[in-house]
Enzyme design. Structure first.
Site, PDB file in Angstrom:
ATOM      1  N   ASP A  96     -48.308  30.945 130.508  1.00  0.00           N
ATOM      2  CA  ASP A  96     -48.802  31.804 131.592  1.00  0.00           C
ATOM      3  C   ASP A  96     -50.291  31.596 131.848  1.00  0.00           C
ATOM      4  OD1 ASP A  96     -49.407  33.019 129.187  1.00  0.00           O
ATOM      5  OD2 ASP A  96     -48.801  35.023 129.785  1.00  0.00           O
TER       6      ASP A  96
HETATM    7  C1  LAN Z   1     -52.509  36.275 122.476  1.00  0.00           C
HETATM    8  C2  LAN Z   1     -53.439  36.572 123.556  1.00  0.00           C
HETATM    9  C3  LAN Z   1     -52.997  36.174 124.925  1.00  0.00           C
HETATM   10  C4  LAN Z   1     -51.499  36.208 125.073  1.00  0.00           C
HETATM   11  C5  LAN Z   1     -51.013  36.205 126.540  1.00  0.00           C
HETATM   12  C6  LAN Z   1     -51.560  35.049 127.358  1.00  0.00           C
HETATM   13  C7  LAN Z   1     -51.448  37.492 127.233  1.00  0.00           C
HETATM   14  C8  LAN Z   1     -49.493  36.157 126.544  1.00  0.00           C
HETATM   15  O1  LAN Z   1     -48.992  36.290 127.839  1.00  0.00           O
HETATM   16  C9  LAN Z   1     -48.981  34.962 125.779  1.00  0.00           C
HETATM   17  C10 LAN Z   1     -49.422  35.020 124.319  1.00  0.00           C
HETATM   18  C11 LAN Z   1     -50.944  35.122 124.123  1.00  0.00           C
HETATM   19  C12 LAN Z   1     -51.543  33.751 124.322  1.00  0.00           C
HETATM   20  C13 LAN Z   1     -51.324  35.565 122.715  1.00  0.00           C
HETATM   21  C14 LAN Z   1     -50.485  35.186 121.546  1.00  0.00           C
HETATM   22  C15 LAN Z   1     -50.812  35.826 120.195  1.00  0.00           C
HETATM   23  C16 LAN Z   1     -52.299  36.062 119.985  1.00  0.00           C
HETATM   24  C17 LAN Z   1     -53.015  34.723 119.999  1.00  0.00           C
HETATM   25  C18 LAN Z   1     -52.775  36.943 121.153  1.00  0.00           C
HETATM   26  C19 LAN Z   1     -52.077  38.280 121.241  1.00  0.00           C
HETATM   27  C20 LAN Z   1     -54.200  37.234 120.731  1.00  0.00           C
HETATM   28  C21 LAN Z   1     -54.138  37.375 119.183  1.00  0.00           C
HETATM   29  C22 LAN Z   1     -52.754  36.862 118.751  1.00  0.00           C
HETATM   30  C23 LAN Z   1     -52.800  36.113 117.397  1.00  0.00           C
HETATM   31  C24 LAN Z   1     -51.389  35.804 116.960  1.00  0.00           C
HETATM   32  C25 LAN Z   1     -53.534  36.960 116.373  1.00  0.00           C
HETATM   33  C26 LAN Z   1     -53.418  36.469 114.967  1.00  0.00           C
HETATM   34  C27 LAN Z   1     -52.237  37.055 114.314  1.00  0.00           C
HETATM   35  C28 LAN Z   1     -51.237  36.379 113.756  1.00  0.00           C
HETATM   36  C29 LAN Z   1     -49.968  37.065 113.505  1.00  0.00           C
HETATM   37  C30 LAN Z   1     -51.359  34.948 113.371  1.00  0.00           C
END
Ligand code: LAN
Length: 729
Positions: A458
């Site tokens: 996205d």
């Molecule tokens: C994010 C942030 C952005 C988010 C969106 C783009 C909003 C979504 O539509 C797709 C997934 C994504 C890219 C995403 C995936 C997981 C993340 C990176 C996070 C929520 C920000 C932090 C999180 C990450 C996994 C944090 C570390 C934790 C673990 C369990 C490894």
């Protein structure tokens, strides 16, 4: 100042006067790479004045002027953007705090400590300030995220972090936190990740950690449980975790860690039956209990595999391969890594393998600064190295919806934003050892920066959409060529699952049964990729938009993609008309996207019972003041839960957008919602921060502070386009 041998720990810091001078902090923007600097010398202060954005993020007065009071939606949007424009950084993007999760900062601080990395004094103080500010009021503990109930994960990890940063064990706030930790069962009832970090720190014994065998990475690719099939986050966390586990690497004990050993548990350290606590887990932490299949597997590993079958030859091969993959990830992201979890763990891995003075260790140390964020409460760790590409793409779209792209007033701001998007598109695929397992990225946008280097379905779609929208507006430069747009489309076309839906970083590679091996306890749905209405919609809209501009490029594939994606959206609707959101809270977020998908194929209120059900779901839940508000509990429990504080600006905007996409026929509920957005705006054009907006893995919330600007602006623009710009207040 008295410092113990152990890495600058203050022997008896009482936390008096722990504040730093907030007027000395500066946010540096180097082509999107954000780092906070504390200026010690007055000389520097003069050369580098504090910007409005710095002041805003630090909670200092910005002294931005009051604007002519808004009566109409577009006046309100204009005031909002007038304020928000002041926060745009020199490279053209917007930054913000991206906190929420309470387990990220501890990883960074423990990694610093065990690798002998000095922590600058200003940072040590402000980390303490942040964690004190974020203690839960009634019990002094911390949870999985800033709004969550106290848990062992939160308490044990943040207690240790405070101690490493110089907090005294006798400080009343620490005494209270420790009391709560002990009431929850002490650190021995922590989840897997706590046990792993504490073992690395040398304040737990490795027998308490459920196995993380690197051997799994030797499985052939066709094996149904081979790690390349896992969700990218979990497999990249597993790599360094497995390396340290395999080596049973711990920092050698010192006086300070011996103190911690005495503080973290409910019984004397020497008397703890470590192996017996492998599966101890407080109920407050146990969001997704381990399946009996995993428990059985762990038992077999501990009782049979490790003592009798795990030969040195195998261990060597597994560790070598895991290390090769770690290096691949490090090199592909210039040592920033996918997120701060594996970033901090890879720092530890490099220290173990390459030694304390290696380039890899030094480069990790430098890049880790990009994860830390300073605000009024102190220093926290962001969930990624920023929200650069994502928020900037959304802001462009919101401005275009308002018709601002044709208004010269906004041209400098939007042209700079477009320039940033141009700079941040990835131009080459990943290279190196982990490349075979990487999704293609040439043409993609990521969530944060190009250097981080991960395709997100996205983010690529919203980026491409923003670029197409702005480059079609008269007077905007064509910074991204047709060929580069086609690269983005090529990427999006790789992202669809057989189900028709799209996941986040990669199409789903493994089976649902892999969840049976989920070891993390504190998160849900973490092992594989899933279909998400949000990601799917972004792809649908970007592809449809592209097809309307370039009808001949891969047209048949695009049409087939869109048709299958919309079928998935229809299937994902719940009987009550809603869609469950995985990345924003929650039904309000996903509904906005799903209805946009349906609208794009002409399915709207007037011709669809499904869309009518979806609208009904929202109109039934509108508060008396005209807004909507949804609690994060919606995500955890997967049932609609109203926000305890009532209407929220961000969620109200999401529903306004949803109902407008749906072609909802009654203006009145929308007018009342828009009036709420106007009334909540302050005289200088800003909106105040309300409840947390985002989520991941069902249980962990994460802040998207810029959403309070972006989505109201977009909703106001769409409303005015539909109903005209008449006064609503
Ligand atoms: C994010 C942030 C952005 C988010 C969106 C783009 C909003 C979504 O539509 C797709 C997934 C994504 C890219 C995403 C995936 C997981 C993340 C990176 C996070 C929520 C920000 C932090 C999180 C990450 C996994 C944090 C570390 C934790 C673990 C369990 C490894």
């Amino acid at each position: 100042e008295m410092k113990s041998k152990a890495n600058g720990i203050h022997a008896n810091n009482t936390d008096v006067d722990s504040r730093t001078d907030h007027t000395r902090w500066r946010l540096k923007d180097d082509r999107g790479a954000q780092t906070w600097h504390y200026l010690d010398s007055d000389d520097e202060l003069e050369k580098w004045p504090q910007s409005i954005a710095d002041k805003y993020h630090l909670g200092l007065p910005t002294n931005l002027p009051d604007l002519p009071p808004a009566k109409t939606p577009l006046e309100c949007a204009r005031n909002g953007l007038t304020f928000f424009e002041q926060l745009q950084l020199p490279s053209g993007h917007w930054a913000c705090e991206y906190g929420g999760p309470m387990f990220l900062l501890p990883g960074v601080v423990i990694a610093w400590y065990v690798t002998g990395t000095p922590i600058p004094d200003a940072y040590r103080r402000e980390i303490r300030n942040y964690l004190y500010a974020r203690q839960n009021k009634h019990d002094g503990g911390w949870g999985l995220h800033i709004e969550g109930h106290s848990s062992v994960f939160g308490c044990a990890m943040n207690y240790v972090t405070l101690r490493i940063c110089g907090a005294s064990a006798e400080d009343p706030r620490m005494v209270k936190a420790r009391g709560t930790l002990h009431k929850l069962g002490g650190a021995a009832s922590g989840p897997h990740w706590t046990k792993w970090w504490l073992s690395v720190l040398g304040v737990a014994e490795w027998e308490i950690v459920n196995p993380v065998p690197p051997e799994l990475w030797l499985l052939p690719d066709w094996a149904p449980i081979a790690p390349w099939r896992w969700w990218v986050h979990i497999r990249y966390v597993y790599l360094p975790m497995s390396l340290a586990w395999s080596r049973r690497w711990s920092m050698p004990p010192n006086d300070f860690t011996r103190e911690l050993r005495a503080e973290l548990y409910t019984q004397p350290y020497e008397s703890i039956n470590w192996a017996g606590h492998r599966n101890s887990i407080a109920k407050e932490d146990n969001y997704q209990p381990k399946h009996w299949i995993l428990n059985t597997l762990n038992w077999l590993l501990v009782m049979i595999w490790i003592p009798f079958l795990r030969t040195d030859w195998l261990v060597q091969r597994a560790e070598n391969w895991v290390w090769t993959l770690i290096k691949g990830e490090d090199e592909n992201s210039d040592y920033a890594d996918l997120a701060p979890v594996n970033g901090a763990m890879n720092l530890v891995a490099c220290h173990i393998v390459d030694g304390p003075d290696a380039y890899s260790v030094r480069r990790h140390r430098e890049r880790i600064w990009e994860y830390l964020w300073m605000k009024d409460e102190g220093v926290l760790c962001n969930g990624t190295n920023g929200v650069q590409s994502w928020d900037t793409a959304f802001l462009i779209q919101a401005a275009v919806e308002c018709g601002f792209a044709t208004d010269p007033r906004w041209k400098p701001c939007l042209t700079k934003a477009l320039g940033f998007m141009e700079d941040q598109q990835m131009r080459e695929n990943a290279t190196g050892a982990d490349q075979p397992y990487r999704q293609k990225r040439k043409g993609a946008w990521g969530f944060s920066t190009k250097l981080q280097g991960y395709t997100v379905s996205d983010c690529t779609s919203e980026g491409a959409k923003a670029v197409m929208m702005l480059q079609s507006a008269p007077g905007y430069p064509k910074l991204i060529s047709d060929a580069r747009l086609r690269d983005a489309i090529d990427i999006i076309l790789t992202m669809q699952n057989p189900s028709g839906g799209c996941a986040s970083y990669e199409p789903t590679r493994g089976s649902l049964y892999l969840e049976y091996l989920s070891a993390a306890e504190v998160f849900g749905n973490i092992m594989i990729e899933y279909d998400y209405p949000e990601c799917t919609t972004a792809c649908v809209i970007a592809l449809s938009h592209f097809r309307s501009l370039y009808p001949s490029y891969r047209a048949a594939e695009i049409t087939a993609f869109v048709a299958r994606a919309v079928q998935y959206i229809r299937r994902a609707q719940r009987p009550d008309g809603s869609w469950y959101g995985s990345w924003g809270i929650c039904f309000t977020y996903a509904g906005m996207f799903a209805l946009e998908s349906l609208k794009s194929v002409g399915e709207v209120y007037s011709n669809s019972a499904r869309v009518q059900r979806a609208c009904r779901f929202f109109t039934d839940r509108q508060f008396a003041d005209g807004g909507w508000g949804e609690s994060y509990k919606s995500c955890e429990d997967q049932v609609w839960t109203p926000h305890p504080d009532g209407s929220q600006v961000v969620q109200t905007a999401w529903v306004v957008i949803a109902l407008l996409e749906a072609g909802f026929p009654d203006q009145e509920p929308l007018r009342r919602a828009v009036r709420l957005l106007v009334r909540r705006q302050r005289a200088n054009g800003e909106w105040a921060q309300e409840g947390i907006e985002g989520v991941f893995n069902k249980s962990c919330m994460i802040s998207y502070p810029n959403y309070k600007f972006i989505f109201p602006i977009k909703a106001l623009g769409m409303y005015a386009a539909r109903y005209g710009d008449d006064a609503v207040v």
